[in-house]
Design a protein around this motif. Structure first.
Motif, PDB file in Angstrom:
ATOM      1  N   PHE A 185      13.432 -87.555   0.030  1.00 31.68           N
ATOM      2  CA  PHE A 185      12.491 -88.516   0.606  1.00 31.68           C
ATOM      3  C   PHE A 185      11.192 -88.571  -0.205  1.00 31.68           C
ATOM      4  O   PHE A 185      10.648 -89.648  -0.456  1.00 31.68           O
ATOM      5  CB  PHE A 185      12.184 -88.168   2.063  1.00 31.68           C
ATOM      6  CG  PHE A 185      11.380 -89.218   2.771  1.00 31.68           C
ATOM      7  CD1 PHE A 185      11.991 -90.384   3.215  1.00 31.68           C
ATOM      8  CD2 PHE A 185      10.020 -89.065   2.968  1.00 31.68           C
ATOM      9  CE1 PHE A 185      11.262 -91.380   3.866  1.00 31.68           C
ATOM     10  CE2 PHE A 185       9.273 -90.049   3.605  1.00 31.68           C
ATOM     11  CZ  PHE A 185       9.901 -91.201   4.054  1.00 31.68           C
ATOM     12  N   ILE A 186      10.698 -87.402  -0.627  1.00 31.45           N
ATOM     13  CA  ILE A 186       9.472 -87.360  -1.426  1.00 31.45           C
ATOM     14  C   ILE A 186       9.688 -88.023  -2.782  1.00 31.45           C
ATOM     15  O   ILE A 186       8.888 -88.870  -3.209  1.00 31.45           O
ATOM     16  CB  ILE A 186       8.995 -85.908  -1.606  1.00 31.45           C
ATOM     17  CG1 ILE A 186       8.486 -85.350  -0.261  1.00 31.45           C
ATOM     18  CG2 ILE A 186       7.887 -85.833  -2.664  1.00 31.45           C
ATOM     19  CD1 ILE A 186       8.186 -83.867  -0.284  1.00 31.45           C
ATOM     20  N   LEU A 187      10.776 -87.660  -3.460  1.00 31.25           N
ATOM     21  CA  LEU A 187      11.063 -88.256  -4.762  1.00 31.25           C
ATOM     22  C   LEU A 187      11.308 -89.756  -4.649  1.00 31.25           C
ATOM     23  O   LEU A 187      10.832 -90.543  -5.477  1.00 31.25           O
ATOM     24  CB  LEU A 187      12.282 -87.576  -5.397  1.00 31.25           C
ATOM     25  CG  LEU A 187      12.104 -86.121  -5.838  1.00 31.25           C
ATOM     26  CD1 LEU A 187      13.440 -85.546  -6.328  1.00 31.25           C
ATOM     27  CD2 LEU A 187      11.050 -86.003  -6.937  1.00 31.25           C
ATOM     28  N   GLY A 188      12.057 -90.158  -3.617  1.00 32.35           N
ATOM     29  CA  GLY A 188      12.331 -91.575  -3.413  1.00 32.35           C
ATOM     30  C   GLY A 188      11.072 -92.365  -3.110  1.00 32.35           C
ATOM     31  O   GLY A 188      10.916 -93.499  -3.573  1.00 32.35           O
ATOM     32  N   SER A 189      10.159 -91.769  -2.353  1.00 28.58           N
ATOM     33  CA  SER A 189       8.892 -92.438  -2.024  1.00 28.58           C
ATOM     34  C   SER A 189       8.023 -92.592  -3.266  1.00 28.58           C
ATOM     35  O   SER A 189       7.385 -93.637  -3.473  1.00 28.58           O
ATOM     36  CB  SER A 189       8.137 -91.648  -0.951  1.00 28.58           C
ATOM     37  OG  SER A 189       8.894 -91.576   0.247  1.00 28.58           O
ATOM     38  N   ILE A 190       7.999 -91.550  -4.105  1.00 24.87           N
ATOM     39  CA  ILE A 190       7.254 -91.637  -5.367  1.00 24.87           C
ATOM     40  C   ILE A 190       7.835 -92.742  -6.239  1.00 24.87           C
ATOM     41  O   ILE A 190       7.100 -93.549  -6.829  1.00 24.87           O
ATOM     42  CB  ILE A 190       7.299 -90.287  -6.117  1.00 24.87           C
ATOM     43  CG1 ILE A 190       6.517 -89.229  -5.346  1.00 24.87           C
ATOM     44  CG2 ILE A 190       6.761 -90.432  -7.546  1.00 24.87           C
ATOM     45  CD1 ILE A 190       6.685 -87.824  -5.893  1.00 24.87           C
ATOM     46  N   CYS A 191       9.151 -92.782  -6.291  1.00 26.84           N
ATOM     47  CA  CYS A 191       9.841 -93.793  -7.086  1.00 26.84           C
ATOM     48  C   CYS A 191       9.519 -95.195  -6.577  1.00 26.84           C
ATOM     49  O   CYS A 191       9.253 -96.113  -7.371  1.00 26.84           O
ATOM     50  CB  CYS A 191      11.349 -93.540  -7.032  1.00 26.84           C
ATOM     51  SG  CYS A 191      12.275 -94.435  -8.270  1.00 26.84           S
ATOM     52  N   PHE A 192       9.520 -95.374  -5.258  1.00 22.14           N
ATOM     53  CA  PHE A 192       9.216 -96.681  -4.673  1.00 22.14           C
ATOM     54  C   PHE A 192       7.796 -97.103  -5.026  1.00 22.14           C
ATOM     55  O   PHE A 192       7.549 -98.257  -5.399  1.00 22.14           O
ATOM     56  CB  PHE A 192       9.383 -96.622  -3.155  1.00 22.14           C
ATOM     57  CG  PHE A 192       9.090 -97.924  -2.459  1.00 22.14           C
ATOM     58  CD1 PHE A 192       9.995 -98.971  -2.511  1.00 22.14           C
ATOM     59  CD2 PHE A 192       7.899 -98.101  -1.771  1.00 22.14           C
ATOM     60  CE1 PHE A 192       9.720-100.178  -1.877  1.00 22.14           C
ATOM     61  CE2 PHE A 192       7.614 -99.309  -1.139  1.00 22.14           C
ATOM     62  CZ  PHE A 192       8.535-100.349  -1.201  1.00 22.14           C
ATOM     63  N   PHE A 193       6.852 -96.160  -4.937  1.00 17.71           N
ATOM     64  CA  PHE A 193       5.461 -96.459  -5.295  1.00 17.71           C
ATOM     65  C   PHE A 193       5.357 -96.895  -6.750  1.00 17.71           C
ATOM     66  O   PHE A 193       4.701 -97.898  -7.076  1.00 17.71           O
ATOM     67  CB  PHE A 193       4.583 -95.223  -5.043  1.00 17.71           C
ATOM     68  CG  PHE A 193       3.198 -95.333  -5.612  1.00 17.71           C
ATOM     69  CD1 PHE A 193       2.241 -96.124  -4.998  1.00 17.71           C
ATOM     70  CD2 PHE A 193       2.860 -94.653  -6.779  1.00 17.71           C
ATOM     71  CE1 PHE A 193       0.960 -96.239  -5.534  1.00 17.71           C
ATOM     72  CE2 PHE A 193       1.583 -94.763  -7.308  1.00 17.71           C
ATOM     73  CZ  PHE A 193       0.633 -95.558  -6.682  1.00 17.71           C
ATOM     74  N   LEU A 194       6.001 -96.150  -7.646  1.00 20.45           N
ATOM     75  CA  LEU A 194       5.958 -96.485  -9.073  1.00 20.45           C
ATOM     76  C   LEU A 194       6.636 -97.826  -9.353  1.00 20.45           C
ATOM     77  O   LEU A 194       6.176 -98.596 -10.208  1.00 20.45           O
ATOM     78  CB  LEU A 194       6.635 -95.379  -9.894  1.00 20.45           C
ATOM     79  CG  LEU A 194       5.906 -94.029  -9.914  1.00 20.45           C
ATOM     80  CD1 LEU A 194       6.771 -92.970 -10.587  1.00 20.45           C
ATOM     81  CD2 LEU A 194       4.569 -94.151 -10.640  1.00 20.45           C
ATOM     82  N   ASP A 195       7.718 -98.115  -8.634  1.00 23.15           N
ATOM     83  CA  ASP A 195       8.396 -99.406  -8.807  1.00 23.15           C
ATOM     84  C   ASP A 195       7.498-100.564  -8.387  1.00 23.15           C
ATOM     85  O   ASP A 195       7.476-101.618  -9.040  1.00 23.15           O
ATOM     86  CB  ASP A 195       9.698 -99.431  -8.003  1.00 23.15           C
ATOM     87  CG  ASP A 195      10.782 -98.558  -8.616  1.00 23.15           C
ATOM     88  OD1 ASP A 195      10.646 -98.203  -9.801  1.00 23.15           O
ATOM     89  OD2 ASP A 195      11.757 -98.248  -7.908  1.00 23.15           O
ATOM     90  N   VAL A 196       6.753-100.373  -7.292  1.00 27.18           N
ATOM     91  CA  VAL A 196       5.812-101.412  -6.838  1.00 27.18           C
ATOM     92  C   VAL A 196       4.715-101.608  -7.887  1.00 27.18           C
ATOM     93  O   VAL A 196       4.322-102.743  -8.191  1.00 27.18           O
ATOM     94  CB  VAL A 196       5.204-101.045  -5.474  1.00 27.18           C
ATOM     95  CG1 VAL A 196       4.060-101.995  -5.116  1.00 27.18           C
ATOM     96  CG2 VAL A 196       6.283-101.085  -4.388  1.00 27.18           C
TER      97      VAL A 196
END
Length: 216
Positions: A185-196
């Motif tokens: 969840f933490i890694l996925g959330s970081i990834c989502f932020f970077l994708d945005v």
């Protein structure tokens, strides 16, 4: 069809569309559309996971998706080897292009193999997938900065990647195995932020390019 299957199909379809767009961009613009280290890790992940499924005769929906992705990655690798040398010469002797590329592929294979040996087929696959996804998101941002244009990049690819990773984050991070959930969840959330962030940068780059062409 349950919610888990819907998320799995959504993630698989979104990433498949991202791969197809990367192939289209690569051949159309004579470049490669996925940063090479990320591409090497993706290719290695899919190769190792496909081989693991075949060896252990353990096929799931994700196993078949992995094989399809592997075939797409081969085509993206073709675009890299066809067109990657022209950018490589800005940093090193072009004669080192093939040795460098093969070494990166070998390192990527060893990393993916180490994850399986250390954490097992399922957990190792999830851990490595999300870690390299964060790495990929960073590399897309750096590629946009380095190329100083949206060459080999598109909003369709960026958004498809973002949706694919977001669906997988919910599947494995919110609804998945408890032992994996927090890290995923933490890694996925970081990834989502970077994708945005990347999508926003890409929109601004396209807007600037249009303004320059129109003289506004």
């Amino acid at each position: 069809m349950d919610f888990y299957t819907i998320l799995g199909l959504t993630g698989g379809l979104a990433w498949t569309l991202a791969y197809i767009e990367a192939i289209r961009l690569g051949f159309a613009q004579k470049t490669f559309a996925i940063p090479f280290w990320a591409l090497a890790l993706n290719f290695s992940w899919e190769l190792v996971q496909s081989a693991y499924s075949i060896r252990h005769n353990s096929f799931s929906l994700q196993s078949y998706i992995n094989i399809i992705w592997l075939l797409f990655d081969v085509l993206i690798l073709v675009t890299y080897f066809l067109y990657g040398k022209k950018g490589f010469k800005n940093y090193a002797n072009p004669a080192y292009f093939i040795p460098y590329s093969l070494i990166v592929l070998l390192i990527s294979m060893l990393i993916e193999y180490a994850f399986i040996k250390e954490f097992g087929g399922t957990d190792g696959a999830v851990y490595s997938a999300f870690l390299q996804n964060v790495f990929m998101s960073v590399l897309f941002i750096l590629m946009l900065i380095e190329r100083r244009s949206n060459s080999g990049q598109s909003l369709f690819l960026a958004i498809s990647k973002g949706i694919g990773t977001a669906a997988s984050t919910v599947l494995f991070g919110a609804l998945g195995h408890a032992d994996l959930a927090n890290l995923v969840f933490i890694l996925g959330s970081i990834c989502f932020f970077l994708d945005v962030v990347y999508i926003n940068m890409l929109v601004k780059a396209k807007t600037s390019e249009v303004s320059i062409k129109t003289g506004n």
